[in-house]
Design a protein around this motif. Structure first.
Motif, mmCIF file in Angstrom:
data_model
loop_
_atom_site.group_PDB
_atom_site.id
_atom_site.type_symbol
_atom_site.label_atom_id
_atom_site.label_comp_id
_atom_site.label_asym_id
_atom_site.label_seq_id
_atom_site.Cartn_x
_atom_site.Cartn_y
_atom_site.Cartn_z
ATOM 1 N N THR A 1 6.012 3.204 2.393
ATOM 2 C CA THR A 1 5.465 2.448 3.527
ATOM 3 C C THR A 1 5.553 3.237 4.835
ATOM 4 O OG1 THR A 1 7.618 1.338 3.785
ATOM 5 C CG2 THR A 1 5.907 0.172 2.548
ATOM 6 N N HIS B 1 2.287 4.612 5.520
ATOM 7 C CA HIS B 1 1.208 3.617 5.659
ATOM 8 C C HIS B 1 0.180 3.721 4.538
ATOM 9 C CE1 HIS B 1 2.896 2.829 9.596
ATOM 10 N NE2 HIS B 1 2.788 4.117 9.895
ATOM 11 N N GLU C 1 -1.116 1.931 1.730
ATOM 12 C CA GLU C 1 -1.069 0.547 1.251
ATOM 13 C C GLU C 1 -1.168 0.455 -0.271
ATOM 14 O OE1 GLU C 1 -3.851 -1.960 3.224
ATOM 15 O OE2 GLU C 1 -3.094 -1.512 5.238
ATOM 16 N N SER D 1 2.070 1.526 -1.766
ATOM 17 C CA SER D 1 3.074 0.521 -1.397
ATOM 18 C C SER D 1 2.978 -0.689 -2.318
ATOM 19 C CB SER D 1 2.881 0.080 0.061
ATOM 20 O OG SER D 1 3.098 1.154 0.951
ATOM 21 N N ASP D 2 1.750 -1.114 -2.614
ATOM 22 C CA ASP D 2 1.555 -2.243 -3.526
ATOM 23 C C ASP D 2 2.046 -1.897 -4.930
ATOM 24 O OD1 ASP D 2 0.466 -3.773 -1.534
ATOM 25 O OD2 ASP D 2 -1.628 -3.378 -2.097
#
Length: 323
Positions: A247, A250, A252, A255-256
């Protein structure tokens, strides 16, 4: 000439397996001048004399954290590529030759994962009575930054699992000491995500270059509830470290992906603790009430893991091993 590969054997105090692990590296078909061996252990014994005779570097480390153990040996590694081996596992005789050829051919390759065969405590082939799936195509090259769907698929098929199945470029670790030293384990998953963030490529093969040992003292395969709970708790903590690392960039999608792995661990912990888990509705409601995340993925994984817990053969047949 400096060695190209650095094999790092991490000892967990399972002295009965260490000699076999070292022998499996010593007996490689690759020219011995192309690789070096380090053994990390937290004790001194007569085995040190044997390691000295073989020219194997052995480093004493009383650090309990896997990440801190790795940080200890990094200062002495000469190779461009690091190859990990847990003390209870073995390499096939051609593993290092395969890794050397692949990393010298693909200059932008950062991470390599091979499949494994299972052996029992005595080193004999383990008969897997479940459904078998060829995990991924042989030598499948993936760009972590551009082929997210393929990356997610191989992760769910175990492409980030087993320290003894991964090799990676040492450069990946530069500037990431803080995250590394926070890890008590799951270094394989950490390197998987670190490579995907880096711009390096990842390669996966169904070729079995590692023998993965199943035995009673292995926490990842233990049926003891207390050991299993402790393992899952540490796993979740390590995934949280990886989540913070991902994270911070950044990213995404990645991160998911790691958040989903954290969800899997939370579900496994819940089933381990819930004594009334045969009741699907009540189990689901209780888990929803205690969980911090809710998503479609969350629901699907809950149902799949629930089914697998009580009817593993049916689940493996329906999903062809894709859980």
């Amino acid at each position: 000439m400096l060695p190209f590969l650095s094999v790092v054997i991490v000892d967990y105090g399972r002295k009965q397996f260490l000699r076999s692990a070292v022998d499996s590296v010593i007996n490689q078909t690759l020219d011995s001048s192309l690789f070096e061996i380090f053994v990390l252990k937290n004790y001194n014994s007569e085995i040190d004399i044997w390691l000295d005779e073989l020219g194997v570097n052995h480093i004493f480390s009383d650090e309990k954290s896997y990440g801190k153990k790795i940080s200890t040996v990094l200062k002495r590694i000469n190779g461009e590529v690091i190859v990990l081996l847990d003390d209870d596992d073995l390499f096939t005789v051609d593993k290092l030759s395969c890794i050397y050829n692949i990393f010298t051919k693909y200059k932008n390759l950062g991470f390599f994962h091979n499949y494994y065969s299972k052996i029992n405590q005595n080193g004999m082939p383990f008969i897997d009575r479940g459904w078998y799936l060829e995990r991924y195509r042989s030598f499948d090259l993936i760009s972590g930054s551009q082929e997210f769907k393929k990356l997610a698929r191989v992760m769910y098929l175990g492409g980030d699992f087993n320290h003894s199945s991964i090799s990676f470029r040492k450069k990946l670790l530069e500037g990431n000491t803080r995250f590394i030293e926070e890890l008590s384990g799951n270094f394989d998953t950490f390197i998987f995500f670190l490579t995907a963030m880096s711009g390096y490529d990842l390669m996966f093969t169904s070729k079995k270059l590692t023998h993965y040992r199943l035995h009673e003292s292995a926490s990842s395969t233990s049926v003891d509830v207390g050991i299993r709970h402790k393992y899952l708790t540490k796993q979740h903590e390590n995934y949280s470290v990886i989540y913070r690392m991902v994270t911070s960039t950044h990213n995404e999608k990645l991160s998911d992906l790691i958040r989903n792995k954290m969800t899997d661990t939370e579900i496994s912990q819940f089933f381990l603790e819930d004594h009334n888990r045969r009741n699907l509705i009540s189990s689901f409601i209780r888990f929803i009430a205690t969980s911090q995340v809710f998503s479609i993925y969350f629901v699907i994984r809950f149902l799949i893991l629930y089914l697998y817990l009580w009817s593993p053969k049916i689940c493996l047949f329906l999903f062809k091993g894709k859980i």
